[in-house]
Design a protein around this motif. Sequence first.
Motif, PDB file in Angstrom:
ATOM      1  N   GLY A  38      -3.971  -0.456  -9.813  1.00 44.69           N
ATOM      2  CA  GLY A  38      -3.227   0.649 -10.413  1.00 44.69           C
ATOM      3  C   GLY A  38      -4.130   1.815 -10.772  1.00 44.69           C
ATOM      4  N   LEU A  39      -5.305   1.518 -11.326  1.00 41.91           N
ATOM      5  CA  LEU A  39      -6.261   2.576 -11.683  1.00 41.91           C
ATOM      6  C   LEU A  39      -6.753   3.312 -10.438  1.00 41.91           C
ATOM      7  CD1 LEU A  39      -8.349   0.700 -14.420  1.00 41.91           C
ATOM      8  CD2 LEU A  39      -6.567   2.441 -14.769  1.00 41.91           C
ATOM      9  N   SER A  40      -6.932   2.541  -9.348  1.00 44.43           N
ATOM     10  CA  SER A  40      -7.432   3.176  -8.122  1.00 44.43           C
ATOM     11  C   SER A  40      -6.409   4.113  -7.499  1.00 44.43           C
ATOM     12  CB  SER A  40      -7.825   2.091  -7.109  1.00 44.43           C
ATOM     13  OG  SER A  40      -6.671   1.391  -6.667  1.00 44.43           O
ATOM     14  N   THR A  41      -5.112   3.932  -7.861  1.00 44.84           N
ATOM     15  CA  THR A  41      -4.072   4.821  -7.334  1.00 44.84           C
ATOM     16  C   THR A  41      -3.780   5.992  -8.263  1.00 44.84           C
ATOM     17  OG1 THR A  41      -2.349   3.440  -8.345  1.00 44.84           O
ATOM     18  CG2 THR A  41      -2.977   2.942  -6.059  1.00 44.84           C
ATOM     19  N   GLY A  42      -4.545   6.109  -9.364  1.00 47.33           N
ATOM     20  CA  GLY A  42      -4.379   7.252 -10.251  1.00 47.33           C
ATOM     21  C   GLY A  42      -3.586   6.974 -11.505  1.00 47.33           C
ATOM     22  N   LEU A  43      -3.142   5.734 -11.737  1.00 47.11           N
ATOM     23  CA  LEU A  43      -2.389   5.407 -12.949  1.00 47.11           C
ATOM     24  C   LEU A  43      -3.336   5.286 -14.133  1.00 47.11           C
ATOM     25  CD1 LEU A  43       0.120   2.696 -11.643  1.00 47.11           C
ATOM     26  CD2 LEU A  43       0.608   5.091 -12.196  1.00 47.11           C
ATOM     27  N   ALA A  44      -2.800   5.542 -15.338  1.00 52.26           N
ATOM     28  CA  ALA A  44      -3.562   5.299 -16.555  1.00 52.26           C
ATOM     29  C   ALA A  44      -3.598   3.788 -16.822  1.00 52.26           C
ATOM     30  CB  ALA A  44      -2.909   6.037 -17.727  1.00 52.26           C
ATOM     31  N   LEU A  46      -2.607   1.827 -19.354  1.00 50.21           N
ATOM     32  CA  LEU A  46      -1.381   1.189 -19.844  1.00 50.21           C
ATOM     33  C   LEU A  46      -0.294   1.121 -18.771  1.00 50.21           C
ATOM     34  CD1 LEU A  46       0.136  -0.133 -22.126  1.00 50.21           C
ATOM     35  CD2 LEU A  46       0.835   2.148 -22.934  1.00 50.21           C
ATOM     36  N   PRO A  47       0.024   2.222 -18.078  1.00 53.69           N
ATOM     37  CA  PRO A  47       1.020   2.098 -16.982  1.00 53.69           C
ATOM     38  C   PRO A  47       0.582   1.122 -15.901  1.00 53.69           C
ATOM     39  CG  PRO A  47       0.728   4.392 -17.591  1.00 53.69           C
ATOM     40  CD  PRO A  47      -0.344   3.625 -18.316  1.00 53.69           C
ATOM     41  N   LYS A  51       2.833  -1.972 -14.839  1.00 49.67           N
ATOM     42  CA  LYS A  51       3.228  -2.134 -13.429  1.00 49.67           C
ATOM     43  C   LYS A  51       2.830  -3.519 -12.903  1.00 49.67           C
ATOM     44  CE  LYS A  51       4.780  -0.539  -9.471  1.00 49.67           C
ATOM     45  NZ  LYS A  51       6.208  -0.209  -9.281  1.00 49.67           N
ATOM     46  N   THR A  52       1.659  -3.996 -13.323  1.00 47.40           N
ATOM     47  CA  THR A  52       1.213  -5.329 -12.900  1.00 47.40           C
ATOM     48  C   THR A  52       2.145  -6.405 -13.427  1.00 47.40           C
ATOM     49  OG1 THR A  52      -1.084  -4.578 -12.886  1.00 47.40           O
ATOM     50  CG2 THR A  52      -0.715  -6.944 -12.969  1.00 47.40           C
ATOM     51  N   LEU A  53       2.521  -6.313 -14.719  1.00 44.23           N
ATOM     52  CA  LEU A  53       3.436  -7.300 -15.286  1.00 44.23           C
ATOM     53  C   LEU A  53       4.804  -7.245 -14.619  1.00 44.23           C
ATOM     54  CD1 LEU A  53       2.562  -7.024 -19.100  1.00 44.23           C
ATOM     55  CD2 LEU A  53       1.900  -8.821 -17.478  1.00 44.23           C
ATOM     56  N   GLU A  54       5.252  -6.023 -14.289  1.00 40.42           N
ATOM     57  CA  GLU A  54       6.532  -5.908 -13.577  1.00 40.42           C
ATOM     58  C   GLU A  54       6.465  -6.600 -12.218  1.00 40.42           C
ATOM     59  OE1 GLU A  54       8.107  -1.608 -15.392  1.00 40.42           O
ATOM     60  OE2 GLU A  54       7.273  -1.747 -13.352  1.00 40.42           O
TER      61      GLU A  54
END
Length: 236
Positions: A38-44, A46-47, A51-54
Amino acid sequence: MSLWPLIGIAVVVVGFVLRFNPLLVVVAAALATGIAFGLSTGLAPLPAAIKTLETFGKAFNDNRYITLTWMILPVIGLLERAGLQEKARDLVAAIKGATTGRLLILYLLARQVTSAAGLTSLGGHPQMVRPLIAPMAEGAAEARHGPLTQAVRMRVRAMSAATDNIGLFFGEDIFFAIASILLIKGFLEQNGIMVEPLALSVWAIPTALLAFVIHGVRLWRLDAQVARLNEPEPGQ
């Protein structure tokens, strides 16, 4: 392409080297991989964690039928508490001519035949080996050789588990609709080799027969091994 999602591999290696709980290590590795992606795609942060838990929740919901297997575990636990293992051990000990090797050879045959017919769930470690097969094998050994040493008891349990694994592994490939056969067919087709599942199943028969013979010989020799290993040391 970012390599940070590969951090899950490092988490697994470090966790196993430090001998942490394997379940916690795998969960931590999955979380680390998901958040890093998620971080590598530009997400902060917490999001990315949300997203991982979802993603975990969606995967669990889509495959929730797999958890039905675990519903049998409480039933097995209650039966063991009521003395299932003791009854299985006493039943086999009362049968004249029953030995550990003969019992496991019969189970190997039954496991291979039922797996070849597609009934792969009729055996297994939690529902058959632990509550029934291993206590029966121990009971047969105790009836012939007296109280078992801890090493011999562990040897009998290990061979019981191995018999289940071998029977299932080499028996299920004979059933042409099993996942492993379909995986082989798909892989061959991707590489331009067309083959029918039934043809793959036919070629699995000689392998299954050889596996039965080889492991059957090991089980036939197990009775002599139990007798030798369970003999008291000189002077005891």
